[in-house]
Design a protein around this motif. Sequence first.
Motif, PDB file in Angstrom:
ATOM      1  N   LYS A   1      17.260  45.355  40.788  1.00 23.16           N
ATOM      2  CA  LYS A   1      16.542  44.742  39.223  1.00 23.16           C
ATOM      3  C   LYS A   1      17.365  43.475  38.734  1.00 23.16           C
ATOM      4  O   LYS A   1      16.855  43.107  37.480  1.00 23.16           O
ATOM      5  N   ASN A   2      19.095  43.888  38.509  1.00 19.32           N
ATOM      6  CA  ASN A   2      19.268  43.044  38.152  1.00 19.32           C
ATOM      7  C   ASN A   2      19.775  41.412  38.328  1.00 19.32           C
ATOM      8  O   ASN A   2      19.977  40.522  37.777  1.00 19.32           O
ATOM      9  N   PHE A   3      20.511  41.070  39.221  1.00 18.48           N
ATOM     10  CA  PHE A   3      20.723  40.550  40.495  1.00 18.48           C
ATOM     11  C   PHE A   3      19.975  39.972  42.222  1.00 18.48           C
ATOM     12  O   PHE A   3      20.322  41.327  42.934  1.00 18.48           O
ATOM     13  N   ALA A   4      19.529  38.774  42.347  1.00 22.64           N
ATOM     14  CA  ALA A   4      19.599  38.943  43.665  1.00 22.64           C
ATOM     15  C   ALA A   4      20.650  38.944  45.095  1.00 22.64           C
ATOM     16  O   ALA A   4      20.161  40.046  45.673  1.00 22.64           O
ATOM     17  N   LEU A   5      21.581  39.019  44.142  1.00 25.05           N
ATOM     18  CA  LEU A   5      23.154  39.206  44.741  1.00 25.05           C
ATOM     19  C   LEU A   5      24.250  39.046  43.918  1.00 25.05           C
ATOM     20  O   LEU A   5      24.343  38.499  42.719  1.00 25.05           O
ATOM     21  N   GLY A   6      24.698  40.178  43.702  1.00 21.32           N
ATOM     22  CA  GLY A   6      25.836  40.542  43.021  1.00 21.32           C
ATOM     23  C   GLY A   6      27.183  39.913  43.646  1.00 21.32           C
ATOM     24  O   GLY A   6      27.802  39.552  44.186  1.00 21.32           O
ATOM     25  N   VAL A   7      27.790  40.944  41.878  1.00 18.99           N
ATOM     26  CA  VAL A   7      29.311  40.304  42.471  1.00 18.99           C
ATOM     27  C   VAL A   7      30.608  41.140  44.375  1.00 18.99           C
ATOM     28  O   VAL A   7      29.686  42.455  43.504  1.00 18.99           O
ATOM     29  N   SER A   8      31.351  40.253  45.235  1.00 26.01           N
ATOM     30  CA  SER A   8      32.129  40.916  45.525  1.00 26.01           C
ATOM     31  C   SER A   8      33.121  41.772  45.786  1.00 26.01           C
ATOM     32  O   SER A   8      33.496  41.430  44.366  1.00 26.01           O
ATOM     33  N   THR A   9      34.084  42.377  46.085  1.00 24.40           N
ATOM     34  CA  THR A   9      34.386  42.801  46.034  1.00 24.40           C
ATOM     35  C   THR A   9      36.301  42.347  45.416  1.00 24.40           C
ATOM     36  O   THR A   9      37.059  41.555  44.432  1.00 24.40           O
ATOM     37  N   ARG A  10      36.206  40.506  46.029  1.00 27.90           N
ATOM     38  CA  ARG A  10      37.019  39.568  45.627  1.00 27.90           C
ATOM     39  C   ARG A  10      36.289  39.444  44.445  1.00 27.90           C
ATOM     40  O   ARG A  10      37.328  38.497  43.511  1.00 27.90           O
ATOM     41  N   GLY A  11      35.298  39.300  44.210  1.00 29.11           N
ATOM     42  CA  GLY A  11      34.739  38.678  42.157  1.00 29.11           C
ATOM     43  C   GLY A  11      35.613  39.698  41.695  1.00 29.11           C
ATOM     44  O   GLY A  11      35.891  39.461  40.654  1.00 29.11           O
ATOM     45  N   GLY A  12      35.711  40.934  41.127  1.00 30.98           N
ATOM     46  CA  GLY A  12      35.920  42.297  41.020  1.00 30.98           C
ATOM     47  C   GLY A  12      37.932  41.051  41.053  1.00 30.98           C
ATOM     48  O   GLY A  12      38.825  41.893  39.931  1.00 30.98           O
ATOM     49  N   MET A  13      38.384  41.375  42.411  1.00 26.53           N
ATOM     50  CA  MET A  13      40.001  40.821  42.519  1.00 26.53           C
ATOM     51  C   MET A  13      39.899  39.581  41.186  1.00 26.53           C
ATOM     52  O   MET A  13      41.196  39.892  40.771  1.00 26.53           O
ATOM     53  N   ALA A  14      39.103  38.428  41.587  1.00 25.34           N
ATOM     54  CA  ALA A  14      39.390  37.163  40.982  1.00 25.34           C
ATOM     55  C   ALA A  14      39.225  37.606  39.276  1.00 25.34           C
ATOM     56  O   ALA A  14      40.107  37.387  38.344  1.00 25.34           O
ATOM     57  N   LEU A  15      38.280  38.580  39.073  1.00 25.83           N
ATOM     58  CA  LEU A  15      38.529  38.855  37.735  1.00 25.83           C
ATOM     59  C   LEU A  15      39.243  39.858  36.766  1.00 25.83           C
ATOM     60  O   LEU A  15      40.092  39.465  35.967  1.00 25.83           O
ATOM     61  N   ILE A  16      40.057  40.284  37.719  1.00 23.90           N
ATOM     62  CA  ILE A  16      41.675  41.156  36.807  1.00 23.90           C
ATOM     63  C   ILE A  16      42.786  40.244  36.963  1.00 23.90           C
ATOM     64  O   ILE A  16      43.348  40.280  35.867  1.00 23.90           O
ATOM     65  N   LYS A  17      42.911  39.483  38.437  1.00 21.30           N
ATOM     66  CA  LYS A  17      43.677  38.509  38.428  1.00 21.30           C
ATOM     67  C   LYS A  17      43.864  37.665  36.565  1.00 21.30           C
ATOM     68  O   LYS A  17      44.998  37.286  36.440  1.00 21.30           O
ATOM     69  N   MET A  18      42.623  36.968  36.691  1.00 24.57           N
ATOM     70  CA  MET A  18      42.065  36.330  35.590  1.00 24.57           C
ATOM     71  C   MET A  18      42.436  36.947  33.953  1.00 24.57           C
ATOM     72  O   MET A  18      43.164  36.390  32.863  1.00 24.57           O
ATOM     73  N   ALA A  19      42.088  38.354  34.228  1.00 25.24           N
ATOM     74  CA  ALA A  19      42.647  39.404  33.095  1.00 25.24           C
ATOM     75  C   ALA A  19      44.098  38.891  32.890  1.00 25.24           C
ATOM     76  O   ALA A  19      44.558  39.234  31.790  1.00 25.24           O
ATOM     77  N   LYS A  20      44.568  39.143  34.439  1.00 21.23           N
ATOM     78  CA  LYS A  20      45.835  39.038  33.652  1.00 21.23           C
ATOM     79  C   LYS A  20      46.777  38.544  33.500  1.00 21.23           C
ATOM     80  O   LYS A  20      47.402  38.264  32.366  1.00 21.23           O
ATOM     81  N   ALA A  21      45.968  37.018  34.172  1.00 21.81           N
ATOM     82  CA  ALA A  21      46.642  35.891  33.225  1.00 21.81           C
ATOM     83  C   ALA A  21      46.844  35.333  31.927  1.00 21.81           C
ATOM     84  O   ALA A  21      47.125  34.965  31.173  1.00 21.81           O
ATOM     85  N   LEU A  22      45.053  35.689  31.655  1.00 24.37           N
ATOM     86  CA  LEU A  22      44.868  35.354  29.958  1.00 24.37           C
ATOM     87  C   LEU A  22      46.064  36.299  29.415  1.00 24.37           C
ATOM     88  O   LEU A  22      46.420  35.822  27.909  1.00 24.37           O
ATOM     89  N   SER A  23      46.194  37.595  30.130  1.00 24.01           N
ATOM     90  CA  SER A  23      47.121  38.328  28.820  1.00 24.01           C
ATOM     91  C   SER A  23      48.738  38.095  29.018  1.00 24.01           C
ATOM     92  O   SER A  23      48.610  37.984  28.184  1.00 24.01           O
ATOM     93  N   PHE A  24      49.324  37.513  29.959  1.00 27.78           N
ATOM     94  CA  PHE A  24      50.722  36.463  30.033  1.00 27.78           C
ATOM     95  C   PHE A  24      50.674  36.003  28.804  1.00 27.78           C
ATOM     96  O   PHE A  24      51.055  35.241  28.410  1.00 27.78           O
TER      97      PHE A  24
END
Length: 125
Positions: free
Chosen positions: A45-68
Motif C-alpha cells: 500500500k506504500n510502494f510497488a517496490l520497496g527498499v532492499s537490504t542493500r538500500g538499508g546498508m547504503a543508508l547506514i553507510k551514508m549516515a556514518k559518512a555524514l556523521s563523520f
Amino acid sequence: SLSELTPVISGEDYAGLQALCEKVSVHPLVVDYVVRLMEVTRDPKNFALGVSTRGGMALIKMAKALSFVQGMDFVTPDRVKNLIPSVWGHRVRMNDAYLTNKSVEEKLMEVCMQVNAPTEEELTR
C-alpha cells in the motif's frame, strides 16, 4: 578538457577517509529503526517496490559518512531520517504517482512518520 583534470585526493587518502567513516558507531536501535523503515516501504500500500537490504546498508553507510563529516562519532535517528529521500529516492517504485500527485520524496517522508525513531533516552541506556 578531460586531460587537464587533476585529482583532488589520492586513492590512498580516499581509502583512509572510508576507514575513518567506518569507525563511526551505529547503535543497534538505530539499525533496527532502519530495518523497520525498510519494512514499511515493502508494504504494497506504500510502494510497488520497496527498499532492499542493500538500500538499508547504503543508508547506514551514508549516515556514518555524514556523521563523520559533521564531526560526530555516532549516527542519530534524525540523521538517518534526513538522508532517506536522497538515499532511497531512486530505490523505490511508486504505486500511484499519477493518482496521488506525490513525489517519491514526499511518500518516503510519510513512511518516516509511520515508524517511531528511538529516543535519546533509549540510545543512552
